[in-house]
Design a protein around this motif. Structure first.
Motif, mmCIF file in Angstrom:
data_model
loop_
_atom_site.group_PDB
_atom_site.id
_atom_site.type_symbol
_atom_site.label_atom_id
_atom_site.label_comp_id
_atom_site.label_asym_id
_atom_site.label_seq_id
_atom_site.Cartn_x
_atom_site.Cartn_y
_atom_site.Cartn_z
ATOM 1 N N VAL A 1 0.828 -1.206 0.000
ATOM 2 C CA VAL A 1 0.000 0.000 0.000
ATOM 3 C C VAL A 1 0.863 1.256 0.000
ATOM 4 C CG1 VAL A 1 -1.699 1.331 1.305
ATOM 5 C CG2 VAL A 1 -1.957 -1.142 1.086
ATOM 6 N N LEU A 2 1.952 1.256 0.775
ATOM 7 C CA LEU A 2 2.796 2.442 0.880
ATOM 8 C C LEU A 2 3.694 2.630 -0.333
ATOM 9 C CD1 LEU A 2 3.913 2.335 4.615
ATOM 10 C CD2 LEU A 2 2.232 3.854 3.558
ATOM 11 N N ALA A 3 4.137 1.536 -0.941
ATOM 12 C CA ALA A 3 5.069 1.664 -2.059
ATOM 13 C C ALA A 3 4.815 0.579 -3.092
ATOM 14 C CB ALA A 3 6.512 1.578 -1.534
ATOM 15 N N GLY A 4 5.186 -0.626 -2.794
ATOM 16 C CA GLY A 4 5.041 -1.752 -3.716
ATOM 17 C C GLY A 4 6.124 -2.764 -3.406
ATOM 18 N N GLY A 5 6.076 -3.910 -4.060
ATOM 19 C CA GLY A 5 7.109 -4.917 -3.879
ATOM 20 C C GLY A 5 6.873 -5.870 -2.731
ATOM 21 N N GLY A 6 5.714 -5.777 -2.078
ATOM 22 C CA GLY A 6 5.442 -6.686 -0.972
ATOM 23 C C GLY A 6 5.435 -8.142 -1.393
ATOM 24 N N SER A 7 5.024 -8.398 -2.624
ATOM 25 C CA SER A 7 4.997 -9.782 -3.114
ATOM 26 C C SER A 7 6.397 -10.364 -3.234
ATOM 27 C CB SER A 7 4.300 -9.837 -4.475
ATOM 28 O OG SER A 7 2.947 -9.442 -4.359
ATOM 29 N N LEU A 8 7.411 -9.510 -3.371
ATOM 30 C CA LEU A 8 8.784 -10.002 -3.436
ATOM 31 C C LEU A 8 9.239 -10.571 -2.095
ATOM 32 C CD1 LEU A 8 10.518 -7.240 -5.551
ATOM 33 C CD2 LEU A 8 10.029 -9.581 -6.216
ATOM 34 N N ILE A 9 8.590 -10.151 -1.020
ATOM 35 C CA ILE A 9 8.863 -10.739 0.285
ATOM 36 C C ILE A 9 8.098 -12.040 0.437
ATOM 37 C CG2 ILE A 9 8.644 -10.408 2.784
ATOM 38 C CD1 ILE A 9 8.802 -7.408 2.284
ATOM 39 N N LEU A 10 6.870 -12.040 -0.049
ATOM 40 C CA LEU A 10 5.963 -13.156 0.174
ATOM 41 C C LEU A 10 6.255 -14.349 -0.737
ATOM 42 C CD1 LEU A 10 3.488 -14.160 1.703
ATOM 43 C CD2 LEU A 10 2.054 -13.014 0.000
ATOM 44 N N MET A 11 6.493 -14.080 -2.028
ATOM 45 C CA MET A 11 6.642 -15.181 -2.986
ATOM 46 C C MET A 11 7.802 -16.131 -2.680
ATOM 47 S SD MET A 11 5.600 -13.547 -6.672
ATOM 48 C CE MET A 11 3.864 -13.266 -7.082
ATOM 49 N N PRO A 12 8.999 -15.624 -2.302
ATOM 50 C CA PRO A 12 10.074 -16.564 -1.964
ATOM 51 C C PRO A 12 9.736 -17.462 -0.779
ATOM 52 C CG PRO A 12 10.963 -14.372 -2.354
ATOM 53 C CD PRO A 12 9.475 -14.228 -2.321
ATOM 54 N N ILE A 13 8.982 -16.936 0.198
ATOM 55 C CA ILE A 13 8.565 -17.755 1.336
ATOM 56 C C ILE A 13 7.665 -18.885 0.862
ATOM 57 C CG2 ILE A 13 7.276 -17.760 3.505
ATOM 58 C CD1 ILE A 13 9.938 -16.340 3.711
#
Length: 267
Positions: free
Chosen positions: A21-33
């Motif tokens: 919400v603040l910027a983007g790229g949260g999926s880059l944290i989630l997908m590797p997990i």
């Protein structure tokens, strides 16, 4: 997966929702997990859409509660993104991990340079009649102040189609692209850029979910667990965006862009 896997996904999903919400790229944290938990890449790409939908619906409600909404413009932009999303989602299952990393790193570095140059231009000192200079204050970017008039440009709507394609194709990092279009091309301040961004992503994600579900690439139970975490993160992120204002959003955005780009290039 065992019980603690679900707790891990919910917790990481919350962090990813705030960052998205603040910027983007949260999926880059989630997908590797998710890949670490032995979920195939293509299924990860589809399953995460369930959580992204919940996160953005919650963020929309958060912005609305704080008095920030413009559903007419948001819907217009979202409809422009839809055709690209449908095509991109069909191609999304064909993307290899190596090309995913390369494309995303290049996109994020490009957005970082664009936003830094755009912000520097906006902050250029204005000359007074006696030759003295005064700094720009960006008053319109502060919460509670009248928004800058959006720049209605054909290029902005055309770029929204391409953003929809990227969102359907990869999704991770699409927030950076949407911020560049809305903020730099359409002259919308960062607070309201995030307001429009979450609406656009919510609408086109519905179409993407339909396509990935048709291809059998969604784990619904895992997706719902992720949705709980990312929805909480979306609510927190929308409130932080309104409370902290444009300068805070820009700082988070720059840090996210640099960190995620370095991480991708080193993988």
């Amino acid at each position: 997966m065992v019980w603690w896997h679900y707790l891990l996904l919910a917790g990481v999903g919350c962090l990813a929702g705030i960052l998205n919400v603040l910027a983007g790229g949260g999926s880059l944290i989630l997908m590797p997990i998710m890949v670490f938990l032995n979920i195939p890449g293509a299924v990860t790409n589809g399953t995460v859409r369930i959580a992204i939908l919940g996160q953005n619906l919650t963020a929309i409600a958060g912005f609305k509660q704080k008095g920030f909404s413009d559903y007419r413009l948001s819907l217009t932009l979202a409809l422009c993104a839809l055709p690209g999303t449908v095509i991109g989602a069909f191609l999304g299952t064909k993307l290899s991990n190596a090309w995913f990393n390369r494309i995303l790193a290049i996109v994020m570095l490009g957005v970082l340079v664009t936003m830094i140059l755009g912000n520097r231009k906006k902050k250029m000192p204005e000359q007074k009649g006696d030759g003295a200079s005064t700094g720009s204050t960006d008053i319109e970017d502060l919460p509670g102040n009248p928004p800058a008039e959006p720049r209605v440009a054909f290029s902005g709507y055309l770029l929204m189609v391409l953003a929809g394609f990227y969102g359907g194709f990869i999704q991770a990092g699409v927030g950076f692209i949407l911020i560049a279009i809305l903020h730099n091309v359409m002259n919308i301040d960062l607070l309201r850029t995030n307001m429009h961004k979450v609406f656009i992503v919510a609408v086109y994600t519905i179409a993407a979910i339909g396509i990935f579900a048709w291809q059998g690439q969604i784990l619904w139970g895992t997706g719902l667990i992720l949705m709980l975490g990312m929805s909480l993160g979306g609510w927190i992120g929308s409130n932080l965006a309104v409370k902290k204002g444009d300068a805070f959003i820009r700082t988070v955005l720059y840090i996210a862009l640099v960190c995620m780009s370095i991480r991708l290039l080193l993988m």
